[in-house]
Design a protein around this motif. Structure first.
Motif, PDB file in Angstrom:
ATOM      1  N   GLN A   9       0.822  -1.207   0.000  1.00 31.98           N
ATOM      2  CA  GLN A   9       0.000   0.000   0.000  1.00 31.98           C
ATOM      3  C   GLN A   9       0.857   1.258   0.000  1.00 31.98           C
ATOM      4  O   GLN A   9       0.585   2.222  -0.713  1.00 31.98           O
ATOM      5  CB  GLN A   9      -0.919  -0.010   1.227  1.00 31.98           C
ATOM      6  N   LEU A  10       1.954   1.212   0.765  1.00 29.90           N
ATOM      7  CA  LEU A  10       2.857   2.364   0.797  1.00 29.90           C
ATOM      8  C   LEU A  10       3.530   2.569  -0.561  1.00 29.90           C
ATOM      9  O   LEU A  10       3.657   3.700  -1.039  1.00 29.90           O
ATOM     10  CB  LEU A  10       3.914   2.194   1.898  1.00 29.90           C
ATOM     11  N   ALA A  11       3.897   1.436  -1.203  1.00 29.12           N
ATOM     12  CA  ALA A  11       4.519   1.531  -2.525  1.00 29.12           C
ATOM     13  C   ALA A  11       3.568   2.209  -3.501  1.00 29.12           C
ATOM     14  O   ALA A  11       3.969   3.067  -4.297  1.00 29.12           O
ATOM     15  CB  ALA A  11       4.917   0.140  -3.028  1.00 29.12           C
ATOM     16  N   GLY A  12       2.285   1.838  -3.411  1.00 27.41           N
ATOM     17  CA  GLY A  12       1.294   2.457  -4.278  1.00 27.41           C
ATOM     18  C   GLY A  12       1.176   3.940  -4.011  1.00 27.41           C
ATOM     19  O   GLY A  12       1.153   4.759  -4.929  1.00 27.41           O
ATOM     20  N   ALA A  13       1.129   4.322  -2.744  1.00 30.46           N
ATOM     21  CA  ALA A  13       1.017   5.739  -2.378  1.00 30.46           C
ATOM     22  C   ALA A  13       2.236   6.521  -2.855  1.00 30.46           C
ATOM     23  O   ALA A  13       2.128   7.662  -3.312  1.00 30.46           O
ATOM     24  CB  ALA A  13       0.867   5.866  -0.864  1.00 30.46           C
ATOM     25  N   LEU A  14       3.432   5.889  -2.787  1.00 29.63           N
ATOM     26  CA  LEU A  14       4.664   6.558  -3.221  1.00 29.63           C
ATOM     27  C   LEU A  14       4.660   6.749  -4.740  1.00 29.63           C
ATOM     28  O   LEU A  14       5.109   7.768  -5.254  1.00 29.63           O
ATOM     29  CB  LEU A  14       5.887   5.752  -2.792  1.00 29.63           C
ATOM     30  N   ARG A  15       4.107   5.748  -5.440  1.00 33.12           N
ATOM     31  CA  ARG A  15       4.083   5.840  -6.901  1.00 33.12           C
ATOM     32  C   ARG A  15       3.246   7.047  -7.322  1.00 33.12           C
ATOM     33  O   ARG A  15       3.584   7.736  -8.268  1.00 33.12           O
ATOM     34  CB  ARG A  15       3.518   4.545  -7.499  1.00 33.12           C
TER      35      ARG A  15
END
Ligand SMILES: Nc1ncnc2c1ncn2[C@@H]1O[C@H](COP(=O)(O)OP(=O)(O)O)[C@@H](O)[C@H]1O
Ligand SMILES: [Mg+2]
Lengths: 264, 339
Positions: B242-248
């Motif tokens: 989820q964090l990776a998605g938010a960072l993207r």
């Protein structure tokens, strides 16, 4: 070139070796000339008994160069060490880094060794002439019978320098310094004179005896000779050329070999 | 010559090795090695013991004749330099001193060969921090003092290039720190510096570039920053995906790492923290990701070290001199090892 020569002189005069050698050369020259001055002029011993024959000049020559045979062995050692200690302590690396043209570096060693030979020659003469002349005067013998004596004194300086160059060649031929000194001094002091002695009894080979290094050295300074020995020594200038040829051959060989070497 | 020298004496000079090869008998110590050392930079010359570093440096300096190939400094062979001490200074081994000669006299011998005054000798003794030991016989020197004396010898002619073989060997941590600062200082003066080491960690903070060799051959060369890789950040949270998605969404790339870590391709930790807060995710850990240089170096070199014993089942043990492709296949960024 001049810079490399200066560096070689500094190399020599910045270790303890040089004054140890200086003392050795001075003392041996003084002792031997004192001894010869006394022995060669003793009234109670006739020429027949000692087997020594020579003119007044030759006797004086012998007195002043009495320590020469010890002196040239020491100079042989100096020559060996001028290169041998560079191999041993690996300072040869910094020598060739500061003078990368190795022929120049080696030529500087050759010039420096001739100079060092002359310096030691002067030290040796200081000992031999002072003591020798004193002993001769006490015996009522003219300490300077002819100018030929001066020639002998000058040639003894040259002889010492040439022996240092022979040492340089030996030191390169045998890179282990200790082995080089043992072999070099052993050959020059014992083997070569014995060889000369042995050869003088062989008719076919007698002719080479005067060309041996020790014989040539003695002929250069024109001292007294042993009576009854058939072999006639070379004249002083021929002897000087012969010794110079040995020195040139050995130091040229050493230079050639050093130029090709890998220094690792 | 002299005029060219005075106008460029403050600048570093380039070192160039082309196809350098040295065989000792049947043993290929250095194998078609090509590299360049850029002016004004500090280059680490790295490789495990026996890799061929010393042999290579000695070929650069005209002490060992290459079997093939050539090396130039400032476009000239070392042998042809008229005033070598003002172009290249080098310190190869800390034992190259006559034990009976004082440190100062050792330098005076070299100064004479280079036509330099004794005052320069005293300057260098001061600069390298051994004036008190100057008149002591070198046989009584500690390893650290010998290293400093070697460095003083190298710097006598104020050279544009400095070549140092394992200069930190035998130094204590304080000495290593001193050396690091000293090399930086010299590099800031514009000198080109080539410094060898068998440990990457030892020089990683000092060098700009690296040339890494193993078994006499190049395995890697380039800027230190390249070797380290792009700087990144490690973050741990409850839901990495989820964090990776938010960072993207915030234009920052992230990949999952080991053990639930997320590797984020940025050094901006504040941005990562802000994105996580907005996404309502907890941050359990947030730190710089350091490239594991030790592991990388080992992977590049030790895996194929010809000098290790039989216990290490190395396929090259029987054929150390052949161009076996498996030796280098695994290595990325390899240059110059094979033609
Ligand atoms: N003079 C020589 N003769 C034979 N082998 C040598 C010689 N010099 C170095 N070697 C060998 O070459 C290899 C590389 O040595 P070296 O250049 O000293 O490596 P490094 O400095 O990287 O430790 C080693 O395996 C060493 O044993
Ligand atoms: Mg080495």
């Amino acid at each position: 070139m001049g810079a490399a020569i200066k560096s070689e002189f500094r190399k020599f005069f910045t270790t303890r070796l040089w004054w140890g050698m200086a003392i050795g050369i001075f003392v041996s020259a003084a002792l031997f000339s004192g001894f010869f001055g006394w022995a060669l002029t003793s009234d109670d011993i006739t020429a027949d008994q000692t087997g020594v024959e020579g003119s007044a000049t030759q006797i004086v020559n012998s007195v002043y160069t009495g320590g020469l045979s010890v002196g040239y062995l020491l100079m042989l050692t100096v020559g060996i060490m001028q290169i041998g200690s560079e191999y041993r302590h690996k300072t040869i690396t910094s020598t060739f880094l500061s003078t990368p043209k190795r022929v120049t570096a080696m030529f500087a060693k050759i010039v420096a060794l001739l100079g060092i030979g002359a310096v030691y020659g002067l030290i040796s003469l200081l000992g031999s002439v002072s003591v020798g002349a004193m002993v001769l005067s006490l015996r009522d013998i003219d300490p300077f019978p002819s100018t030929e004596v001066l020639r002998t004194l000058a040639l003894s300086l040259l002889a010492l320098g040439l022996w240092a160059l022979i040492g340089l060649g030996v030191g390169i031929l045998i890179p282990n310094q200790v082995a080089a000194i043992l072999v070099g001094v052993g050959v020059a002091w014992i083997i070569e004179p014995l060889l000369g002695f042995g050869l003088s009894f062989v008719d076919a080979l007698q002719g080479v005896v005067p060309y041996l290094p020790s014989q040539a050295t003695n002929a250069m300074v024109n001292g007294v000779t042993q009576s009854g020995v058939e072999v006639k020594p070379l004249s002083w200038w021929a002897a000087a050329l012969v010794l110079a040829a040995y020195a040139a051959a050995l130091s040229a060989f050493g230079t050639w070999r050093t130029v090709r070497q890998d220094i690792s | 010559m002299t005029t060219a020298q005075t106008t460029t004496s403050t600048r570093g000079a380039r070192i160039e090795a082309r196809d350098l090869t040295k065989t000792f008998g049947a043993f290929k110590a250095v194998d078609t090695l090509s590299f360049e050392v850029e002016p004004g930079r500090i280059t680490g010359f790295l490789g495990p013991n026996g890799a061929g570093k010393t042999t290579t440096l000695r070929m650069l300096l005209g002490l060992i004749h290459p079997t093939a190939g050539s090396a130039t400094i400032d476009g000239q062979k070392y042998h042809d330099l008229d005033h070598p001490q003002s172009i290249v200074g080098s310190a190869l081994e800390a034992t190259n001193f006559h034990p009976g000669r004082s440190g100062r006299d050792h330098l005076r011998v070299l100064a004479a060969a280079g036509g330099l005054p004794d005052s320069r000798v005293d300057e260098l003794l001061e600069l390298t921090g051994i004036p008190a030991a100057a008149r002591k016989r070198a046989g009584e020197y500690s390893m650290g003092m010998r290293q400093r004396l070697g460095l003083a010898a190298a710097l006598l002619g104020d050279p544009r290039v400095l070549i140092l073989d394992e200069p930190s060997n035998g130094l204590d941590p304080e000495g290593i720190r001193w050396l690091r600062g000293f090399l930086r200082h010299l590099s800031n003066e514009g000198k080109t510096i080539l410094v060898s080491s068998h440990l990457l960690q030892e020089v990683e903070q000092t060098v700009d570039d690296v040339v890494i060799i193993a078994n006499g051959r190049m395995v890697r060369s380039g800027a230190m920053s390249e070797l380290r890789g792009a700087p990144s950040t490690i973050v741990r949270t409850s839901d990495p995906a989820q964090l990776a998605g938010a960072l993207r969404v915030a234009d920052v790339l992230a990949q999952p790492g080991d053990d639930g870590e997320l590797i984020v391709e940025t050094t901006d930790k504040r941005l990562v923290g802000d994105v996580a807060l907005r996404a309502g995710l907890p941050i359990w850990e947030l730190r710089d990701r350091k490239a594991d240089l030790e592991a990388l170096f080992f992977e590049l070199t030790e895996g194929t070290n010809r000098n290790l014993g039989d216990g290490n089942a190395v396929p090259t043990a029987t054929a150390p001199t052949t161009h076996a492709p498996h030796e280098t296949d695994a290595i990325s960024g390899q240059e110059g090892a094979n033609e």
